[in-house]
Write a protein that holds these residues in place. Structure first.
Motif, PDB file in Angstrom:
ATOM      1  N   ILE A  15       0.849  -1.192   0.000  1.00 42.75           N
ATOM      2  CA  ILE A  15       0.000   0.000   0.000  1.00 42.75           C
ATOM      3  C   ILE A  15       0.887   1.246   0.000  1.00 42.75           C
ATOM      4  CG2 ILE A  15      -1.694   1.312   1.341  1.00 42.75           C
ATOM      5  CD1 ILE A  15      -2.894  -1.273   2.319  1.00 42.75           C
ATOM      6  N   ASP A  18       2.441   2.941  -3.399  1.00 43.25           N
ATOM      7  CA  ASP A  18       1.434   3.737  -4.107  1.00 43.25           C
ATOM      8  C   ASP A  18       1.170   5.059  -3.400  1.00 43.25           C
ATOM      9  OD1 ASP A  18       0.435   1.684  -6.066  1.00 43.25           O
ATOM     10  OD2 ASP A  18      -1.216   3.179  -6.054  1.00 43.25           O
ATOM     11  N   ILE A 187      -6.959  -5.402   0.416  1.00 47.17           N
ATOM     12  CA  ILE A 187      -6.352  -4.694  -0.703  1.00 47.17           C
ATOM     13  C   ILE A 187      -5.397  -5.665  -1.407  1.00 47.17           C
ATOM     14  CG2 ILE A 187      -4.980  -2.649  -1.343  1.00 47.17           C
ATOM     15  CD1 ILE A 187      -7.699  -2.022   0.108  1.00 47.17           C
ATOM     16  N   SER A 188      -5.365  -5.625  -2.728  1.00 46.57           N
ATOM     17  CA  SER A 188      -4.550  -6.650  -3.411  1.00 46.57           C
ATOM     18  C   SER A 188      -3.055  -6.357  -3.283  1.00 46.57           C
ATOM     19  CB  SER A 188      -4.951  -6.803  -4.878  1.00 46.57           C
ATOM     20  OG  SER A 188      -5.207  -5.553  -5.433  1.00 46.57           O
ATOM     21  N   THR A 189      -2.514  -6.777  -2.153  1.00 41.01           N
ATOM     22  CA  THR A 189      -1.071  -6.687  -1.904  1.00 41.01           C
ATOM     23  C   THR A 189      -0.627  -8.076  -1.448  1.00 41.01           C
ATOM     24  OG1 THR A 189      -1.258  -6.223   0.459  1.00 41.01           O
ATOM     25  CG2 THR A 189      -1.386  -4.326  -1.031  1.00 41.01           C
ATOM     26  N   ARG A 204     -12.939 -12.996  -0.881  1.00 40.81           N
ATOM     27  CA  ARG A 204     -13.206 -12.117  -2.035  1.00 40.81           C
ATOM     28  C   ARG A 204     -14.680 -12.146  -2.412  1.00 40.81           C
ATOM     29  NH1 ARG A 204     -14.423 -11.640  -6.716  1.00 40.81           N
ATOM     30  NH2 ARG A 204     -14.593 -13.873  -7.042  1.00 40.81           N
ATOM     31  N   ARG A 211     -14.584  -7.457  -5.362  1.00 34.76           N
ATOM     32  CA  ARG A 211     -13.164  -7.445  -5.740  1.00 34.76           C
ATOM     33  C   ARG A 211     -12.361  -6.977  -4.535  1.00 34.76           C
ATOM     34  NH1 ARG A 211     -11.334  -2.171  -6.169  1.00 34.76           N
ATOM     35  NH2 ARG A 211     -12.886  -0.598  -6.666  1.00 34.76           N
ATOM     36  N   GLY A 213      -9.572  -4.393  -2.948  1.00 33.68           N
ATOM     37  CA  GLY A 213      -9.333  -2.971  -3.203  1.00 33.68           C
ATOM     38  C   GLY A 213      -7.975  -2.744  -3.844  1.00 33.68           C
ATOM     39  N   GLU A 214      -7.783  -1.551  -4.342  1.00 33.30           N
ATOM     40  CA  GLU A 214      -6.498  -1.159  -4.925  1.00 33.30           C
ATOM     41  C   GLU A 214      -5.786  -0.243  -3.934  1.00 33.30           C
ATOM     42  OE1 GLU A 214      -5.347  -2.288  -7.711  1.00 33.30           O
ATOM     43  OE2 GLU A 214      -7.202  -3.377  -8.167  1.00 33.30           O
ATOM     44  N   ALA A 215      -4.456  -0.331  -3.927  1.00 34.68           N
ATOM     45  CA  ALA A 215      -3.670   0.521  -3.017  1.00 34.68           C
ATOM     46  C   ALA A 215      -3.972   1.998  -3.265  1.00 34.68           C
ATOM     47  CB  ALA A 215      -2.185   0.234  -3.215  1.00 34.68           C
ATOM     48  N   SER A 216      -4.202   2.350  -4.521  1.00 30.11           N
ATOM     49  CA  SER A 216      -4.447   3.771  -4.841  1.00 30.11           C
ATOM     50  C   SER A 216      -5.724   4.274  -4.153  1.00 30.11           C
ATOM     51  CB  SER A 216      -4.563   3.954  -6.356  1.00 30.11           C
ATOM     52  OG  SER A 216      -5.645   3.186  -6.836  1.00 30.11           O
ATOM     53  N   GLU A 217      -6.652   3.353  -3.852  1.00 28.78           N
ATOM     54  CA  GLU A 217      -7.891   3.773  -3.193  1.00 28.78           C
ATOM     55  C   GLU A 217      -7.619   4.176  -1.730  1.00 28.78           C
ATOM     56  OE1 GLU A 217     -11.347   1.496  -5.629  1.00 28.78           O
ATOM     57  OE2 GLU A 217      -9.899   0.168  -4.703  1.00 28.78           O
TER      58      GLU A 217
END
Ligand code: CAA
Ligand code: NAP
Length: 247
Positions: A15, A18, A187-189, A204, A211, A213-217
């Motif tokens: 995270i 990003d 978060i997808s890490t 999931r 889905r 989450g993305e780190a950017s979120e």
């Protein structure tokens, strides 16, 4: 755009990378910390420079260790002067069902995820109070409020972080310092990818947004909270979890 300084602990992780980039793009002077594998920080820094994020400073610091945190405080102040924004993000998991959890698994998680917040915040809060301005964001987890099978240690530590947030927020609110919590969902890490595949897939499919989450979120939420105009938000918890837990 901001010209303020932000220190993110654990910023070379999934995270964190990003977040460093996102805040750098917003104009922040970015400093971060790491603890594992000395030498790797140079490669990480070089990559950031090559990909358009020059000047991110990386400091070695074990956030569990008080003396190391004191040294960090001094080194960052020497390089940047007072830090206006702090993101406490360093953290680990040591998942196990409670009956199998060892005292070491318990203690490592409490020390790294909770005591670290005391150790690091103590180094930077003084100048924030003196200057009448500061932004602190503590990265907790959906599993603080929700609880999670296999995470008694982690849920306890991450809930503790939010208690810390609310108490400190009350102590420093009149000094222009805000303290908030961001609680990411899954978060997808690598932290999530190392969960056994069948268990991970079950998790999931239970997320309403369907889905990870993305780190950017997470970076965007932190950017919102450390903005100069966010001075009316303090002691709050921001859930970024795809609807996994609503409270
Ligand atoms: N609820 C109820 N029962 C459950 C369950 C659940 N959520 N999960 C597993 N069980 C049951 C299993 O069905 C199994 O039952 P049987 O013995 O009857 O077959 C039993 O509990 C044992 O389960 P496991 O086989 O999974 O046990 P294990 O010892 O191999 O693994 C574990 C335990 C490591 C905790 C594993 O279950 C696991 O990885 N769980 C996910 C934990 C998790 O979500 N971690 C998040 C990491 S990422 C992170 O922390 C970031 C963040 O903030 C979101
Ligand atoms: P990650 O890639 O494993 O990053 C964790 C970071 O913490 C790493 O940079 C690591 O440093 C640092 N760290 C660990 N122990 C430390 C110590 N003793 N001293 C100093 N730094 C230490 O994990 P992530 O997925 O980015 O997670 C970042 C934070 O978000 C964690 O607090 C985690 O609990 C929280 N979170 C994550 C998720 C998720 O789904 N991924 C969800 C909710 C909350 P090194 O770089 O040196 O290894």
């Amino acid at each position: 755009m901001s010209n303020k300084t932000v220190l993110i602990t654990g910023g070379m992780g999934g995270i964190g990378t990003d977040m460093c980039r996102y805040l750098h793009k917003q104009g922040y002077k970015v400093a971060t910390t790491y603890v594992h594998d000395s030498g790797r920080e140079k490669r990480w820094k070089d990559t950031q420079e090559q990909e358009g994020y020059p000047g991110i400073e990386v400091f070695h610091c074990d956030v569990v260790n008080w003396d190391a945190c004191e040294k960090l405080g001094k080194a960052v102040a020497e390089k940047f002067g007072p830090v206006e924004c702090l993101v406490n993000m360093a953290g680990i998991t040591r998942d196990a069902v409670f009956t199998k959890m060892t005292p070491q698994q318990w203690q490592e998680v409490i020390d790294t995820n909770l005591t670290s917040v005391f150790n690091v915040t103590k180094q930077f809060i003084g100048p924030m109070i003196e200057n009448g301005y500061g932004r602190i964001v503590n990265i907790s987890s959906v599993n603080a409020a929700k609880g999670q099978f296999g995470q008694t240690n982690y849920s306890a530590a991450k809930s503790g972080m939010h208690g810390f947030t609310k108490s400190l927020a009350q102590e420093v609110v009149r000094k222009g310092v805000t303290v908030n919590t961001v609680s990411p969902g899954y978060i997808s890490t690598e932290l999530v990818m190392k969960i056994r595949e069948d268990v991970r897939e079950k998790i999931r499919s239970s997320i309403p947004v369907q889905r990870f989450g993305e780190a950017s979120e997470i970076a965007r939420t932190v950017a919102f909270l450390i903005d100069e105009n966010a001075g009316y938000i303090t002691g709050a918890e921001f859930a970024v979890n795809g609807g996994l837990h609503m409270h």
